[in-house]
Design an enzyme around this catalytic site. Structure first.
Site, PDB file in Angstrom:
ATOM      1  N   GLU A  22     -36.857  18.976  -7.873  1.00 41.34           N
ATOM      2  CA  GLU A  22     -37.184  17.725  -7.179  1.00 41.34           C
ATOM      3  C   GLU A  22     -38.578  17.801  -6.564  1.00 41.34           C
ATOM      4  OE1 GLU A  22     -33.412  15.706  -5.297  1.00 41.34           O
ATOM      5  OE2 GLU A  22     -33.468  17.836  -4.732  1.00 41.34           O
ATOM      6  N   TYR A  57     -46.940  -7.140   7.853  1.00 42.54           N
ATOM      7  CA  TYR A  57     -46.051  -6.483   6.893  1.00 42.54           C
ATOM      8  C   TYR A  57     -46.790  -5.752   5.791  1.00 42.54           C
ATOM      9  CZ  TYR A  57     -46.241 -11.297   5.005  1.00 42.54           C
ATOM     10  OH  TYR A  57     -46.639 -12.540   4.577  1.00 42.54           O
ATOM     11  N   ILE A  76     -33.749  13.235   2.677  1.00 44.25           N
ATOM     12  CA  ILE A  76     -34.181  11.856   2.813  1.00 44.25           C
ATOM     13  C   ILE A  76     -33.819  11.319   4.196  1.00 44.25           C
ATOM     14  CG2 ILE A  76     -34.318  11.353   0.364  1.00 44.25           C
ATOM     15  CD1 ILE A  76     -31.622   9.891   0.564  1.00 44.25           C
ATOM     16  N   GLU A  77     -32.904  11.968   4.884  1.00 43.02           N
ATOM     17  CA  GLU A  77     -32.627  11.619   6.275  1.00 43.02           C
ATOM     18  C   GLU A  77     -33.884  11.814   7.126  1.00 43.02           C
ATOM     19  OE1 GLU A  77     -30.750  13.389   4.244  1.00 43.02           O
ATOM     20  OE2 GLU A  77     -28.605  13.182   4.729  1.00 43.02           O
ATOM     21  N   LYS A 103     -32.283   6.804  -3.006  1.00 46.28           N
ATOM     22  CA  LYS A 103     -32.643   7.876  -3.944  1.00 46.28           C
ATOM     23  C   LYS A 103     -31.778   7.693  -5.198  1.00 46.28           C
ATOM     24  CE  LYS A 103     -33.244  12.917  -3.993  1.00 46.28           C
ATOM     25  NZ  LYS A 103     -33.079  14.156  -3.210  1.00 46.28           N
TER      26      LYS A 103
END
Length: 130
Positions: A22, A57, A76-77, A103
């Site tokens: 990854e 934005y 990813i947390e 993900k």
């Protein structure tokens, strides 16, 4: 209840994950961001049409994309929390923010549609944290 700005489906290629492949090969991540705030009004309660009185934005998207595509995190947390904390620090006008990181190519050897985590930050809970 506060007003909100939503940014959904922000895509970036990143290298987050606990496995070596990854970090080496990377994959696409998708972010959804919801910002809660009171839209600007003048003293008479009329809307104020000034960009500097709200959340831009485009800048919000750049900030989140920079973290998604930036240095690698194992979880990813951590990505979601870092984006949420950075947004809260950048935009003091916000009451709260919620960041969802998807993900969809997570290394799971089963058929699935998506894996996502959600980080939510608010002024109220941030002020009570140690």
């Amino acid at each position: 209840m506060a007003d909100r700005i939503e940014l959904t489906g922000l895509r970036a290629y990143g290298y987050h994950g606990v496995f070596e492949h990854e970090k080496a090969e990377g994959q696409e991540f998708i972010a959804d961001i919801t910002c809660w705030m009171d839209f600007p009004r003048n003293a008479e309660g009329q809307p104020v049409d000034q960009l500097e009185r709200t959340v831009h934005y485009g800048e919000l998207a750049e900030l989140a994309h920079g973290i998604l595509a930036g240095p690698s995190f194992d979880l990813i947390e951590t990505v979601a929390g870092t984006i949420a904390d950075t947004i809260m620090d950048t935009y003091p006008i916000l009451h709260a923010v919620e960041v969802t990181i998807h993900k969809p190519s997570a290394p799971i050897p089963l058929t699935f549609d998506d894996v996502a985590v959600v980080a939510r930050r608010s002024r109220k809970t941030r002020s009570t944290r140690a």
